[in-house]
Scaffold this motif. Structure first.
Motif, PDB file in Angstrom:
ATOM      1  N   ASN A  88       0.835  -1.207   0.000  1.00  0.00           N
ATOM      2  CA  ASN A  88       0.000   0.000   0.000  1.00  0.00           C
ATOM      3  C   ASN A  88       0.871   1.258   0.000  1.00  0.00           C
ATOM      4  O   ASN A  88       0.406   2.336   0.298  1.00  0.00           O
TER       5      ASN A  88
ATOM      6  N   TRP B   7      -0.039  13.405   0.016  1.00  0.00           N
ATOM      7  CA  TRP B   7      -1.399  12.903  -0.220  1.00  0.00           C
ATOM      8  C   TRP B   7      -1.967  13.378  -1.531  1.00  0.00           C
ATOM      9  O   TRP B   7      -2.850  12.764  -2.110  1.00  0.00           O
TER      10      TRP B   7
ATOM     11  N   ASN C 128     -16.349   4.699   6.484  1.00  0.00           N
ATOM     12  CA  ASN C 128     -15.732   5.376   5.356  1.00  0.00           C
ATOM     13  C   ASN C 128     -16.737   6.331   4.755  1.00  0.00           C
ATOM     14  O   ASN C 128     -17.493   6.008   3.856  1.00  0.00           O
TER      15      ASN C 128
ATOM     16  N   ARG D 161     -16.629   7.140   0.937  1.00  0.00           N
ATOM     17  CA  ARG D 161     -17.134   6.101   0.060  1.00  0.00           C
ATOM     18  C   ARG D 161     -18.652   5.997   0.141  1.00  0.00           C
ATOM     19  O   ARG D 161     -19.325   5.742  -0.848  1.00  0.00           O
TER      20      ARG D 161
ATOM     21  N   ASN E 189     -12.533  12.128 -10.750  1.00  0.00           N
ATOM     22  CA  ASN E 189     -13.037  12.823  -9.556  1.00  0.00           C
ATOM     23  C   ASN E 189     -13.953  13.979  -9.924  1.00  0.00           C
ATOM     24  O   ASN E 189     -14.913  14.263  -9.215  1.00  0.00           O
TER      25      ASN E 189
ATOM     26  N   GLN F 163     -16.008  14.023  -6.483  1.00  0.00           N
ATOM     27  CA  GLN F 163     -15.100  14.112  -5.338  1.00  0.00           C
ATOM     28  C   GLN F 163     -14.357  15.448  -5.343  1.00  0.00           C
ATOM     29  O   GLN F 163     -13.941  15.924  -4.298  1.00  0.00           O
TER      30      GLN F 163
ATOM     31  N   PHE G 104     -12.507   2.986  -7.216  1.00  0.00           N
ATOM     32  CA  PHE G 104     -11.351   3.834  -6.926  1.00  0.00           C
ATOM     33  C   PHE G 104     -10.031   3.140  -7.232  1.00  0.00           C
ATOM     34  O   PHE G 104      -9.918   1.920  -7.180  1.00  0.00           O
TER      35      PHE G 104
ATOM     36  N   THR H 292      -7.694   1.390  -3.053  1.00  0.00           N
ATOM     37  CA  THR H 292      -8.842   0.688  -2.501  1.00  0.00           C
ATOM     38  C   THR H 292      -9.492   1.493  -1.384  1.00  0.00           C
ATOM     39  O   THR H 292      -8.827   2.054  -0.533  1.00  0.00           O
ATOM     40  N   ASN H 293     -10.810   1.520  -1.396  1.00  0.00           N
ATOM     41  CA  ASN H 293     -11.585   2.483  -0.641  1.00  0.00           C
ATOM     42  C   ASN H 293     -12.892   1.799  -0.239  1.00  0.00           C
ATOM     43  O   ASN H 293     -13.906   1.972  -0.863  1.00  0.00           O
TER      44      ASN H 293
ATOM     45  N   SER I 209     -11.280  -5.680   5.462  1.00  0.00           N
ATOM     46  CA  SER I 209      -9.874  -5.386   5.724  1.00  0.00           C
ATOM     47  C   SER I 209      -9.020  -6.648   5.754  1.00  0.00           C
ATOM     48  O   SER I 209      -7.814  -6.577   5.619  1.00  0.00           O
TER      49      SER I 209
ATOM     50  N   GLN J 186      -9.447  -7.404  -2.496  1.00  0.00           N
ATOM     51  CA  GLN J 186      -9.983  -6.069  -2.228  1.00  0.00           C
ATOM     52  C   GLN J 186     -10.265  -5.350  -3.529  1.00  0.00           C
ATOM     53  O   GLN J 186     -11.259  -4.634  -3.662  1.00  0.00           O
TER      54      GLN J 186
ATOM     55  N   GLU K  25     -13.836  -3.949  -4.770  1.00  0.00           N
ATOM     56  CA  GLU K  25     -13.995  -2.586  -5.282  1.00  0.00           C
ATOM     57  C   GLU K  25     -14.834  -2.616  -6.574  1.00  0.00           C
ATOM     58  O   GLU K  25     -15.774  -1.838  -6.748  1.00  0.00           O
TER      59      GLU K  25
END
Ligand SMILES: Nc1ncnc2c1ncn2[C@@H]1O[C@H](COP(=O)(O)OP(=O)(O)OP(=O)(O)O)[C@@H](O)[C@H]1O
Ligand SMILES: Nc1ncnc2c1ncn2[C@@H]1O[C@H](COP(=O)(O)OP(=O)(O)OP(=O)(O)O)[C@@H](O)[C@H]1O
Ligand SMILES: [Mg+2]
Ligand SMILES: [Mg+2]
Lengths: 234, 375, 357, 330, 255
Positions: free
Chosen positions: A86, A132, C218, C221, E49, E54, E86, E89-90, E147, E154, E158
């Motif tokens: 990640n 970020w 979240n 989301r 986005n 977003q 996304f 991963t979200n 998780s 994952q 998604e």
């Protein structure tokens, strides 16, 4: 010369047994590729080496020394760098600050820094920006850059190519080839094409066990084996 | 014989005021001892004390009191520590038709409209404090006062009692300052009071009526009111607070109790015994607790029989001796009328705290305490 | 294999049902004054804690203003009962006024500030709650200030009221329990609390409940798959406020006293927090368990320690530490250990345990 | 309009806020001597609050730990210092300035040491299991707060304790109608020194960076070879020591202390940290000074509003800048 | 001629001085699968986005089926049929895989405001969620919290979430990144299926050239936030400029 040995490593996460028996010998120098399907246990293997999970029983030996009981920070100070899947970039810090933390002294080695600029020009462009806000691929670049900003003995990399544009992947392959002359790279990869072009030795992990080890050249030639272990019939 | 049960319903955990409750308990115990000559018996029946903790929560207090009356079947309950908690307890006494003797909570309202005929109160109330305080200032046309109090019912009631006591004396109140509860910085209020007072002729006094901590007296003193000829006046306090009075030698005010002031047999005994047992002199609430115990024993002894109605009859209008002299339960609202003391601060380096020397006793008759309620 | 069917979940459910039964028969099972007080307090706090859990456990909203809503309901009833005299009309008016004020304040806080970061929201609620606390103490003509207000409950709930009489006109006893107004008052508390609890219980099991959890997990989301996060949050904040307000009204009727220390103060807020955590956040079962344990501790830990101190009185140090006046110390320690060893609270942890692999 | 903001930004931006407030207050108050008295007192009050808040800000901002137990350290510091001062009362009364200063120094040092030790204990036992989990932090630290308050109660008892003060800090300097308490000057200077020291440590070393990174992703910082656990202990110890120091100073100011002292200061301290913005020591100082000044001005101009002034200040600032005046982390 | 289902007009966003998406004009048709390629940091994710809300555009417009949606919140856009998965991963980490998917199904059906009936009584919802579970081969892990899934799963979840939303516009951001080769075909097949339903529009960001070639009806190229090329796959991939900015030498090998 062996650099790293994993002896019958078993790792449990909470109550789940994830690694059942991972035994592996990584020789010094070159790129060692670890392949396997999703969920096979590749990431878990790398994390167990770093001491982020604790294998038991089983041990990790680095340059002849058992490091399986060491704190993660101590493992890192043995000269092992880790690029997690990640990416683990510090979003609140700028690119510069992210990289500074990866240096020993807090100062950059100019030559290495320039090499990184060549490799990933975007990092230079966004030098003072908070991480970020980087794009997915740029974060991946930063994560890799952090591992190579200092000379290390061993770099553990978890899927560095995901999300990168083809031209960058090519450049990265070149860079890895160059780095692997002085540093050992243990590479986890799904991009078989990329892995093939780099790897000298390889292993396949399946359901928490080592299913195959050998040289990359042999494996690349053996379509049947690839199909069996990785469903690479394409 | 069956014991006579008495419950002490106070806050003994959950707030720093728990030490007040403990003083009350000590005083109460010693009071019973003194009154029964050590036998702990009245009319041949042993006294049994049951202790309940209100945790300084009115709801817990109500449950504790109901439990004392209902389950433990006590004849009399004594409590509570803070006024709010005690206020919540009043209706329970009425519901169970048993006596609640209030000690050491102070608010006037505890013997006011919301109270009932089962409620007696030995502790002083705010009106007594404030009237005594006013009298200690010897008010006349020449007196100018600025008041400082906390901005809630207790503070405002106190100041209005004080103003009422000054009425007709010719003294002038130049400003009333109210600060939020728990204020720690009094600079702003002090500046306002200085500005209001400094150009006035005659005697200029800042009257402080702040119950909580914050030590406004020390802080105002640090701003040197003397340069405008302003002096400070405030009520006396419990012993642990008296060291802070060392900053204001010569200050005058009124106090409820200081162990060296009252001259009587009971107080002599109390001081001596307390010193012997705890290596320290008795304090406000020790005296209060003792007064409550003495009231109960006298009530029990004089009542025709040992039940609630006879007790009420006996105690209404009863006078009895306490460490602070004679007290009398006023028949109308069952508030105990009592003496207060006008003091002046003396500093003695040998003593840890500042000493309030007696100037004059303010006897109960001098105080015009408004009736809370008529039964 | 889902959470609902694990053995641990079964244990929790049986425990809660047992508690429910104990509360239902409390007046008959425990025939002393204190027990009834405790039982009533448990009923009210179960509602209060459950409604707080809607916020903190299910939606991830940290608010320090929950006692404020509790206070609105309580003061509404108290002021109405005081001004209008004891009667059901006063209860209705007071309860509705409390709910109305709660709703208005909740909507205002929600719309203004549910968009900001969680910790800031928590501080804003803290600020609003302390302003209200000060107002309650300063508007003493209305609220009785620090001392609070005492008043009478409707006729039916007076202890002197006889629900049934025997031949002599004395109050009838059933299994030794007087059928008087006190009993009626208890069952009023029990029934209304149960109804509120069941409503909230249905709520969290509904699709809405899942959405709330999603928002907690979240937020971005949840927004991206089409849930209007701010509306949901504001909505649940209002629901929780209304439930708390009703709990306040009920408690005010039971206690016949309303004051800042019982209905508004920050220490009640802490009690609620402790209960939520001890029970287990994000499960309604936990709210019950947490409320029961804490209330029992508040009322009985002292006695227990007194007994323990007595028993150990010839040992060194121990009796000193077990001094009943230090019961809060032990409560604190127990609390830390609970957070430490039962991160998901008692209900959460037990439910987790039983899940088959 | 835009130009104006730019000019303001160049001149110091939000740092000018206290100046602006003081200027407005000057006009409204109208009596220069009162204004000076109030301003100086407010600045000093701000510094004392800063002392108490800086530790919280450090721990809260950098380590993302909401330590409600912070107030226990404030109380602890107050009582330790008060005990030492009481014990050394002889030195305090002495005419020798040296003995005076020594007594004060020992009291502050004792408070600091207790803070360091307490911080170490607190981090290892209480906080360690709950990093990254705000809710459990709030809860466990509240539990710890209860325990700590009870322990203080058990050791020192519940009666208010009078705090002797060194002779040379008593009284005020009087200039015309202006009075400036000497103790406040002392508090101001000490606060300033602490601020400078913190500022240098956090901005001139990698420590600040490491802590911020560690909060975001602890594992990764460890994988880079840093013992983040030790660093966190260090920060926590420092934070607690600042709290005890603040408490000690506060005890000297209050002169009469009770175990609930810390808890009573807590809301103000939280407000200051939030006004200032998370994680920035500069912000905390700014917030503390704003609170100190506004409290005094409002108390003078509109005593009725004094209590609500902090809350209103906080809400106004949050509406204007949702992350506080000078947040370090976005 | 079919009406475009999604149109961007001069769509622009700047971060400080940096133009991440610069005046992009594009029309997307139902039944068409458009692959968006471009170097890292080209603005692909930012472009997504802007469409799904977003981020708010600095200027320009997004129009869906003739309705301007530029000012709408992400949830409103989702309810207008814009769905997206996304790049990073979200998910809802503590909720089970099934619950994750059910949430998306439920959002689609507008049942979020149902208050009092238990979730389990909405059989229809669960059934539909299970269909997507099967389609993405996640049935085995349905009750694990998201998780605990390995990275590859994952990614599949998604995708499953997006499928379960049943939008009109599907936007995938590198759905197969990090997915192993045995799973990739399943996902690609799912995407191909959507395309067969002629009413849906698919946008796909992808760096893997074999995937691009297998699926794309049309390719657009972003570079430094600008639309560099737009056209049929062969045409675009063989253009010199695309090779220069994007493919590097592997492009030559592929061509
Ligand atoms: N926190 C966890 N809880 C439970 N199981 C876990 C957890 N983390 C990983 N696992 C399980 O461990 C197994 C191995 O996971 P790991 O992440 O090592 O796979 P991987 O080979 O890296 O896969 P991928 O290529 O998808 O990244 C998976 O089956 C996964 O479900
Ligand atoms: N919120 C933001 N603030 C500032 N800059 C941003 C923000 N989001 C994106 N950027 C910048 O915009 C540029 C485009 O980013 P974007 O994520 O759209 O790239 P991308 O094309 O998706 O790249 P990749 O293939 O690596 O995912 C990047 O340079 C990034 O640093
Ligand atoms: Mg992996
Ligand atoms: Mg992207």
């Amino acid at each position: 010369m062996t650099l790293l040995t994993l002896n019958a490593m078993q790792t449990n996460i909470e109550q789940y047994a994830v690694l059942h028996d991972v035994t592996l010998t990584v020789p010094e120098g070159g790129v060692f590729v670890l392949l396997g399907r999703n969920g096979a246990g590749k990431t878990t293997t790398l994390r167990s080496i770093m001491g982020l999970w604790r294998p038991s029983p089983g041990s990790v030996t680095f340059r002849g020394e058992d490091i399986s009981a060491l704190h993660t920070a101590e493992v890192a100070r043995k000269g092992i760098a880790y690029v997690p899947e990640n990416m683990g970039v510090f979003g609140g810090l700028t690119i510069e600050e992210n990289l500074i933390l990866a240096t020993k002294t807090g100062k950059f080695d100019t030559a290495r820094l320039n090499r990184i600029y060549d490799l990933f020009p975007a990092l230079k462009t966004f030098w003072g920006k908070q991480a970020w806000s980087l794009s997915g691929g740029q974060k991946q670049m930063l994560a890799v850059a952090r591992a190579i900003i200092e000379p290390r003995d061993l770099i553990l990399i978890d899927e560095p190519t995901k999300g990168l544009a083809p031209s960058i992947i090519d450049a990265m392959a070149d860079a890895f080839r160059e780095i692997s002359e002085t540093t050992t790279i243990l590479l986890v990869e799904q991009n078989f094409h990329f892995a093939k072009s780099l790897g000298r030795d390889m292993a396949v992990i399946d359901d928490g066990r080592i299913a195959h080890t050998g040289s990359m050249a042999d494996f690349a030639a053996d379509k049947a084996l690839q199909d069996q272990l990785l469903s690479l019939s394409a | 014989a069956d014991p006579i049960k008495i419950a002490l319903v106070h806050g003994i955990s959950g707030s720093t005021y728990e030490v007040f409750s403990k003083q009350t308990h000590t005083g109460f115990q010693m009071g019973l001892e003194y009154a029964t000559g050590g036998t702990m018996e009245v009319a041949g029946r042993p006294l049994e004390i049951i202790i309940k903790d209100t945790q300084f929560k009115p709801d817990v207090a109500r449950a504790a009191l109901a439990e004392a009356y209902g389950d433990d079947e006590v004849l009399i309950a004594v409590g509570g520590t803070s006024s709010g908690v005690t206020k919540g307890m009043l209706p329970i006494a009425e519901e169970y038709e048993r006596i609640l003797l209030i000690e050491p909570a102070v608010a006037d309202s505890l013997t006011g409209e919301d109270s009932n005929r089962y409620v007696f109160k030995t502790s002083r109330n705010s009106s007594m404090d404030m009237q005594a305080q006013a009298l200690a200032l010897a008010p006349d046309e020449n007196l100018f006062v600025a008041t400082l109090a906390e901005d809630y019912a207790f503070g405002r009631d106190g100041i209005s009692a004080f103003k009422a006591a000054l009425d007709g004396s010719g003294a002038t109140i130049v400003t009333e300052e109210y600060v939020p509860q728990k204020t720690t910085d009094f600079t702003a209020a002090t500046e306002r009071m200085f500005n209001a007072l400094k150009d006035k002729p005659g005697r200029k006094v800042i009257l402080i009526y702040v119950a909580g901590g914050g030590d406004p007296m020390g802080k105002i003193q640090a701003m040197e009111p003397a340069r405008y000829d302003i002096s400070i006046s405030t009520g006396g306090h419990i012993l642990p607070v008296l060291p802070t009075y060392k900053r204001v030698p010569g200050m005058e005010g009124a106090i409820y109790y200081y162990y060296e002031i009252p001259r009587n047999e009971i107080n002599d005994w109390l001081v001596k015994e307390h010193q012997a047992r705890f290596d320290s002199p008795p304090d406000f609430f020790t005296a209060g607790g003792m007064a409550a115990a003495l009231a109960i024993v006298k009530g029990l002894e004089t009542a025709e029989s040992i039940d609630t109605e006879s007790l009420i009859a006996a105690m209404e209008g009863m006078s009895w001796e306490t460490p602070k002299g004679t007290m009398t339960f006023r028949p109308e609202d069952h508030q105990a009328l009592q003496d207060m003391y006008h003091f002046k601060i003396r500093v003695d380096d040998e003593v840890d705290w500042a000493i309030p020397d007696l100037v004059r006793e303010i006897s109960a008759d001098e105080l015009k305490i408004p009736l809370g309620r008529t039964n | 294999m889902t959470e609902q069917n694990s053995t641990g979940a079964l244990i929790v459910k049986i425990t809660v049902l047992t508690i429910g039964a104990a509360l239902l028969f409390a007046p008959f099972l425990f025939q002393d004054v204190r027990s009834l007080e405790v039982a009533a307090r448990i009923c009210v706090f179960v509602v209060l804690v459950a409604s707080y859990d809607l916020l903190i456990g299910y939606t991830g909203i940290v608010s320090f203003a929950h006692t404020m809503f509790f206070g609105f309901g309580a003061y509404g009833a108290a002021i109405a009962l005081k001004q209008m005299g004891p009667g059901w009309d006063a209860v209705m008016v007071g309860g509705l006024a409390g709910m109305l004020v709660s709703l208005v304040v909740a909507v205002a806080i929600g719309l203004l500030s549910l968009r900001v970061k969680a910790i800031f929201f928590a501080m804003i609620t803290l600020a609003v709650a302390s302003v209200v606390l000060v107002l309650a103490s300063q508007l003493s003509d209305f609220t009785g200030g620090e001392d609070g207000i005492t008043y009478r409950a409707p006729q039916l709930f007076k202890t002197a009221t006889k629900l049934a009489v025997d031949e002599d006109g004395k109050v009838l006893r059933l299994f030794g329990v007087k059928l008087n107004g006190k009993l009626a008052a208890y069952y009023f508390v029990f029934a209304t609390s149960l109804a509120l609890f069941v409503l909230m219980f249905r709520l969290v099991g509904s699709p809405l409940g899942t959405v709330l959890k999603a928002i907690r997990e979240n937020e971005a989301r949840a927004e991206a798959i089409g849930y209007r996060v701010v509306s949901y949050r504001t909505f649940v904040f209002c629901i929780a406020a209304l439930a708390a307000s009703l709990a306040g009204t009920i408690y005010a009727i039971w206690l016949k006293y309303t004051g800042p220390d019982t209905m508004l103060s920050f220490s009640i807020m802490i009690d609620i927090l402790l209960m939520v955590v001890i029970g287990g956040m994000g499960t309604m079962w936990g709210a019950v368990i947490g409320a029961v344990l804490m209330v029992l501790a508040q009322y009985y830990l002292r006695d227990l320690m007194g007994a323990a101190a007595e028993a150990t009185s010839n040992l060194p140090i121990l009796p000193e530490l077990l001094n009943p006046d230090r019961w809060l110390l032990w409560l604190g320690i127990i609390f830390i250990l609970l957070v430490y060893f039962f991160p998901r609270g008692i209900a959460g942890t037990i439910m987790q345990k039983g899940i088959a692999k | 309009m835009k130009n104006l903001t730019q000019i303001l930004a160049r001149m110091g931006g939000v740092n000018l806020l206290p100046v602006a407030v003081a200027a407005v207050a000057f006009v409204l108050i109208g009596v220069p001597s009162s204004w000076v008295t109030l301003t100086v007192a407010g600045l000093a009050m701000g510094m004392m609050i800063f002392l108490m808040a800086s530790g919280l800000s450090l721990v809260f901002g950098l380590m993302d730990v909401l330590n409600f137990g912070h107030s226990a350290f404030v109380s602890l510091g107050a009582f330790v210092a008060a005990s030492v001062l009481t014990w050394l009362a002889g030195w305090l009364g002495a005419d020798s300035i040296f003995l005076n200063v020594m007594a004060l120094f020992l009291a502050l040092t004792a408070a600091l040491i207790v803070g360091l030790a307490g911080g170490w204990f607190f981090e290892t036992v209480i906080i360690r299991p709950v990093y990254k989990d705000h809710l459990r932090q709030i809860l466990i630290t509240m539990g710890a707060l209860i325990v700590a308050e009870q322990l203080i109660l058990a050791v020192w008892g519940g009666t208010p304790m009078a705090v002797p003060r060194p002779q040379f800090l008593e009284g005020a300097i009087i200039l015309g109608d202006v009075s400036i308490e000497i103790y406040r000057i002392f508090a101001f200077l000490l606060g300033l020194a602490v601020y400078v020291a913190l500022y240098l440590t956090l901005n001139r070393t990698r420590i600040g960076l490491l802590i911020r990174a560690g909060v975001e992703n602890r594992e990764m910082v460890e994988a880079l070879g840093f013992r983040i656990d030790r660093l966190f202990i260090g920060v926590f110890m420092l934070g607690s020591a600042l709290a005890t120091l603040g408490g000690a100073m506060w005890a000297g100011y209050e002169t009469l202390i009770s175990p609930s002292l810390g808890a009573e200061m807590m809301i103000v301290v939280f407000i200051v940290v939030i006004i200032g913005g998370l994680g920035s020591i500069e912000g905390t100082l700014l917030g503390a000074i704003m609170v100190g000044l506004v409290g005094n001005y409002v108390g003078f101009l509109m005593p009725k509003m004094a209590l609500a002034s902090n809350m209103i200040l906080m809400m106004a600032i949050l509406m204007w800048r949702p992350s506080g005046l000078r947040p370090a982390v976005k | 001629m079919t009406q475009p289902s999604l149109v961007t007009k001069d769509l622009t966003i700047r971060f400080g001085g940096h133009l991440a998406v610069n005046q992009v004009n594009c029309e997307f048709l139902p039944g068409e699968l458009t692959v968006i390629v471009g170097p890292n940091g080209a603005g692909k994710t930012t472009f997504f986005n802007l469409i799904s809300g977003q981020l708010a555009a600095s200027s320009g417009k997004v129009v869906k089926d003739g309705v301007e949606i530029t000012k709408m919140s992400p949830s409103t856009r989702a309810r207008h049929g814009i769905g997206r998965a996304f790049q990073l991963t979200n998910l809802f980490p503590q909720l089970s895989v099934l619950e994750n998917i059910r949430l998306a199904v439920q959002a689609r059906s507008g049942d979020g405001w149902r208050l009092f009936k238990p979730v389990s009584s909405y059989k229809e919802l669960t059934a539909r969620a299970e269909r997507y579970l099967e389609a993405t081969k996640l049935t085995d892990v349905a009750f694990l919290p998201a998780s605990a899934l390995p990275h590859g799963d994952q990614r599949k979840l998604e995708v499953a979430l997006l499928m379960a939303m049943e939008p009109d516009i599907y936007m995938f951001d590198e759905p197969t990144a990090g997915m192993s080769l045995d799973h990739t075909p399943d996902v690609l097949e799912l995407i191909a299926e959507i395309k067969h339903d002629k009413s849906k529009t698919v946008l796909l960001v992808e760096h893997k050239m074999d995937v691009v070639r297998a699926l794309a009806d049309r390719i657009i190229v972003l570079h430094n936030g600008e639309l560099l090329a737009d056209g049929a796959p062969d045409e675009v991939m063989s253009s010199q400029i695309v090779r220069d900015v994007y493919l590097g030498k592997s492009g030559e090998a592929a061509a």
